[in-house]
Scaffold this motif. Structure first.
Motif, mmCIF file in Angstrom:
data_model
loop_
_atom_site.group_PDB
_atom_site.id
_atom_site.type_symbol
_atom_site.label_atom_id
_atom_site.label_comp_id
_atom_site.label_asym_id
_atom_site.label_seq_id
_atom_site.Cartn_x
_atom_site.Cartn_y
_atom_site.Cartn_z
ATOM 1 N N TRP A 1 0.833 -1.214 0.000
ATOM 2 C CA TRP A 1 0.000 0.000 0.000
ATOM 3 C C TRP A 1 0.863 1.258 0.000
ATOM 4 O O TRP A 1 0.536 2.258 -0.669
ATOM 5 C CB TRP A 1 -0.902 -0.020 1.228
ATOM 6 C CG TRP A 1 -1.711 1.241 1.383
ATOM 7 C CD1 TRP A 1 -2.917 1.512 0.797
ATOM 8 C CD2 TRP A 1 -1.363 2.383 2.165
ATOM 9 N NE1 TRP A 1 -3.351 2.763 1.148
ATOM 10 C CE2 TRP A 1 -2.412 3.335 1.998
ATOM 11 C CE3 TRP A 1 -0.280 2.717 2.971
ATOM 12 C CZ2 TRP A 1 -2.396 4.576 2.617
ATOM 13 C CZ3 TRP A 1 -0.264 3.947 3.592
ATOM 14 C CH2 TRP A 1 -1.315 4.866 3.420
ATOM 15 N N TYR B 1 0.885 4.212 -2.695
ATOM 16 C CA TYR B 1 0.604 5.578 -2.255
ATOM 17 C C TYR B 1 1.707 6.536 -2.690
ATOM 18 O O TYR B 1 1.431 7.668 -3.162
ATOM 19 C CB TYR B 1 0.437 5.590 -0.742
ATOM 20 C CG TYR B 1 0.228 6.962 -0.163
ATOM 21 C CD1 TYR B 1 -1.015 7.594 -0.243
ATOM 22 C CD2 TYR B 1 1.284 7.643 0.455
ATOM 23 C CE1 TYR B 1 -1.216 8.871 0.278
ATOM 24 C CE2 TYR B 1 1.100 8.929 0.977
ATOM 25 C CZ TYR B 1 -0.154 9.527 0.889
ATOM 26 O OH TYR B 1 -0.331 10.805 1.409
ATOM 27 N N LEU C 1 -2.900 5.403 -6.232
ATOM 28 C CA LEU C 1 -4.234 5.559 -5.646
ATOM 29 C C LEU C 1 -4.933 6.802 -6.189
ATOM 30 O O LEU C 1 -6.176 6.912 -6.091
ATOM 31 C CB LEU C 1 -4.120 5.643 -4.121
ATOM 32 C CG LEU C 1 -3.478 4.436 -3.426
ATOM 33 C CD1 LEU C 1 -3.416 4.649 -1.930
ATOM 34 C CD2 LEU C 1 -4.253 3.163 -3.750
ATOM 35 N N ASP C 2 -4.167 7.749 -6.760
ATOM 36 C CA ASP C 2 -4.771 8.959 -7.329
ATOM 37 C C ASP C 2 -5.145 8.789 -8.794
ATOM 38 O O ASP C 2 -5.802 9.675 -9.374
ATOM 39 C CB ASP C 2 -3.787 10.132 -7.196
ATOM 40 C CG ASP C 2 -3.468 10.435 -5.734
ATOM 41 O OD1 ASP C 2 -4.329 10.164 -4.877
ATOM 42 O OD2 ASP C 2 -2.342 10.911 -5.456
ATOM 43 N N LEU D 1 -6.738 5.904 -10.162
ATOM 44 C CA LEU D 1 -7.492 4.653 -10.272
ATOM 45 C C LEU D 1 -8.367 4.625 -11.528
ATOM 46 O O LEU D 1 -8.570 3.554 -12.128
ATOM 47 C CB LEU D 1 -8.364 4.456 -9.025
ATOM 48 C CG LEU D 1 -7.613 4.283 -7.696
ATOM 49 C CD1 LEU D 1 -8.592 4.176 -6.541
ATOM 50 C CD2 LEU D 1 -6.698 3.062 -7.741
ATOM 51 N N LEU E 1 -5.124 -2.641 -7.471
ATOM 52 C CA LEU E 1 -4.851 -2.370 -6.054
ATOM 53 C C LEU E 1 -5.377 -0.964 -5.761
ATOM 54 O O LEU E 1 -4.798 0.035 -6.214
ATOM 55 C CB LEU E 1 -3.356 -2.462 -5.758
ATOM 56 C CG LEU E 1 -2.932 -2.528 -4.281
ATOM 57 C CD1 LEU E 1 -1.633 -3.320 -4.135
ATOM 58 C CD2 LEU E 1 -2.753 -1.149 -3.682
ATOM 59 N N ASN E 2 -6.484 -0.868 -5.047
ATOM 60 C CA ASN E 2 -7.156 0.398 -4.828
ATOM 61 C C ASN E 2 -7.256 0.797 -3.353
ATOM 62 O O ASN E 2 -8.020 1.702 -3.022
ATOM 63 C CB ASN E 2 -8.562 0.360 -5.431
ATOM 64 C CG ASN E 2 -9.345 -0.850 -4.948
ATOM 65 O OD1 ASN E 2 -8.976 -1.486 -3.957
ATOM 66 N ND2 ASN E 2 -10.414 -1.186 -5.663
ATOM 67 N N GLY E 3 -6.556 0.144 -2.453
ATOM 68 C CA GLY E 3 -6.605 0.510 -1.043
ATOM 69 C C GLY E 3 -5.814 -0.486 -0.188
ATOM 70 O O GLY E 3 -5.153 -1.419 -0.691
ATOM 71 N N PHE E 4 -5.915 -0.278 1.131
ATOM 72 C CA PHE E 4 -5.146 -1.140 2.030
ATOM 73 C C PHE E 4 -5.686 -2.566 2.049
ATOM 74 O O PHE E 4 -4.927 -3.526 2.163
ATOM 75 C CB PHE E 4 -5.163 -0.548 3.446
ATOM 76 C CG PHE E 4 -4.398 -1.361 4.449
ATOM 77 C CD1 PHE E 4 -3.019 -1.352 4.482
ATOM 78 C CD2 PHE E 4 -5.073 -2.180 5.350
ATOM 79 C CE1 PHE E 4 -2.317 -2.123 5.387
ATOM 80 C CE2 PHE E 4 -4.382 -2.954 6.259
ATOM 81 C CZ PHE E 4 -2.992 -2.927 6.278
ATOM 82 N N VAL E 5 -7.004 -2.703 1.931
ATOM 83 C CA VAL E 5 -7.589 -4.046 1.968
ATOM 84 C C VAL E 5 -7.119 -4.867 0.781
ATOM 85 O O VAL E 5 -6.731 -6.042 0.904
ATOM 86 C CB VAL E 5 -9.115 -3.961 2.013
ATOM 87 C CG1 VAL E 5 -9.727 -5.357 1.959
ATOM 88 C CG2 VAL E 5 -9.578 -3.240 3.266
ATOM 89 N N SER E 6 -7.138 -4.243 -0.404
ATOM 90 C CA SER E 6 -6.668 -4.963 -1.592
ATOM 91 C C SER E 6 -5.165 -5.239 -1.504
ATOM 92 O O SER E 6 -4.686 -6.288 -1.966
ATOM 93 C CB SER E 6 -6.992 -4.166 -2.846
ATOM 94 O OG SER E 6 -6.370 -2.881 -2.790
ATOM 95 N N ARG F 1 -5.032 -9.496 -9.230
ATOM 96 C CA ARG F 1 -4.047 -8.468 -8.897
ATOM 97 C C ARG F 1 -2.672 -8.983 -9.331
ATOM 98 O O ARG F 1 -2.203 -10.009 -8.822
ATOM 99 C CB ARG F 1 -4.053 -8.164 -7.396
ATOM 100 C CG ARG F 1 -5.376 -7.621 -6.908
ATOM 101 C CD ARG F 1 -5.382 -7.411 -5.394
ATOM 102 N NE ARG F 1 -6.679 -6.973 -4.931
ATOM 103 C CZ ARG F 1 -7.679 -7.797 -4.631
ATOM 104 N NH1 ARG F 1 -7.495 -9.097 -4.717
ATOM 105 N NH2 ARG F 1 -8.843 -7.314 -4.244
#
Length: 416
Positions: free
Chosen positions: A96, A100, A105-106, A108, A120-125, A142
């Motif tokens: 992540w 970042y 993430l900016d 997507l 990969l679009n966040g911490f969960v992914s 992914r």
């Protein structure tokens, strides 16, 4: 009208003699000791020793593998889950963080942007991608791209560290599961040890058996006497360990444990029970620790089973009930009688006293005559003087007879 008032009777305790007052605490202490027996090794083989005030705790971390294996199951499982969870979370945070810092993430919704990891679009992914990478699941949704050198380096690091963690934790769990401690539970010892005569000698005996059909390979037995002692210099040695010979010299300590066996210790001059009689044994504060070792036939791992006998569990004048019978084409072991014993005629004296009595019964005739004469009141020194005088007189008479014969022969020769 006056009434007689009864005064309460005063009951005085009888005054004990001084010797009785001094012996009373000792008697109470002995009674308390007989009630509460402090074992060095429990009957199930667990050692009754606790380590306290261990300051050098770092030594446990130097051998972290053995430390983890020795932990209880609940702590072992907790550490197992914790290690994997922390590893996945750490590398998930690193994926992540890369996304970042790169700005993935900016962008997507930007199809022209090449991210480090697709979808990969966040911490969960990122956490899910970390799990897929370390466990080599590979769902295919992914995927890391070739435009991210830092991601490729992190992938290599996670793959190597993940393999190390898997080898360490899986190996720890495998050793924990395959420990032969449970195998030792099917190795049984008799509840009591016995002392009786065998082949004309006083012997200490106990019985061992194996409940499984898979045998113990290279089985061997040894025994230790645990008893505190005080040296001639006044040094007190608590729980001193003394070897008990159970056939080391003859090879009887190496067992073929297919059926229950009676382990025998001959009480001779080298035995610690040489001067212990039946009455003395009841007052002794001792413990016999027996150790059975061997390799498990199924796994090849070394197994050890332990048990112990305190003085109250050593039965004087008993033998073990036979448990092996011959059936139609095979031998059968009756484990219902494994712990049973029966009484037999056994002298209550010690082995040393028994040997002295046997030696006195085998004295030569001259010794027995001398003992009879000494019992009749004739001093032994006078008897020896008379015997010497008689022998000298007989020798002198024989020499005089020989001299007279020689003179007669000489005279007869001169006349001729």
């Amino acid at each position: 009208m006056e009434q007689d008032v009864e005064s309460p009777a005063i009951i005085r305790q009888p005054k004990l003699p001084k010797q009785a007052r001094e012996d009373l605490p000792k008697t109470l202490a002995e009674m308390d000791r007989t009630k509460k027996i402090q074992r060095y090794v429990q009957k199930d083989g667990k050692c009754n020793v606790h380590h306290g005030n261990v300051r050098e705790t770092y030594r446990y971390l130097t051998d972290i593998f053995t430390t983890l294996v020795d932990l209880k199951w609940r702590f072992n499982l907790f550490i197992f889950v914790l290690v994997y969870t922390v590893t996945w979370l750490f590398f998930g945070f690193m994926w992540w963080l890369i996304a970042y810092l790169r700005g993935d993430l900016d962008h997507l919704a930007d199809n022209q942007w090449t991210p480090c990891v697709n979808n990969l679009n966040g911490f969960v992914s990122a956490f899910l991608f970390s799990i897929e990478t370390e466990t080599t699941i590979g769902y295919g949704y992914r995927v890391i791209t070739d435009k991210c050198p830092e991601g490729i380096l992190l992938l290599l690091i996670q793959s190597v560290l993940g393999s190390i963690v898997n080898a360490f934790m899986v190996g720890c769990m495998f050793v924990k599961i395959s420990q032969p401690k449970k195998r030792a539970e099917t190795l049984v010892f008799s509840t009591n040890a016995v002392i009786s005569m065998r082949d004309g000698r006083l012997c200490l005996m106990f019985r061992v058996g194996d409940l499984r059909n898979s045998h113990i390979v290279e089985a061997s037995i040894r025994a230790k006497l645990i008893k505190s002692k005080q040296t001639k210099e006044g040094e007190f040695i608590p729980l001193n360990q003394t070897d008990i010979n159970v056939g080391y010299n003859t090879g009887d300590d190496r067992l073929f444990l297919v059926s229950p066996l009676i382990i025998c210790h001959e009480i001779n001059q080298t035995s610690p029970f040489w001067e212990i009689s039946q009455a003395h044994l009841a007052k002794e504060d001792l413990e016999i620790v027996v150790i059975l070792e061997g390799m498990v036939e199924a796994t090849g791992m070394t197994c050890q089973a332990r048990s112990s006998y305190v003085s109250s569990e050593i039965k004087w004048g008993y033998r073990f009930t036979p448990v092996l019978t011959l059936e139609d084409g095979f031998y059968e072991v009756d484990y219902n009688s494994f712990h049973n014993i029966y009484e037999t005629n056994t002298p209550p004296c010690s082995a040393k006293e028994l040997a002295d009595m046997v030696n006195r019964a085998r004295l030569p005739l001259t010794w027995s005559m001398a003992s009879k004469l000494s019992q009749q009141g004739l001093p032994e020194s006078e008897q020896e003087g008379q015997d010497t005088k008689t022998s000298l007189d007989n020798q002198g008479k024989s020499q005089q007879t020989e001299r007279n014969g020689d003179i007669a022969n000489i005279e007869s020769e001169s006349k001729v």
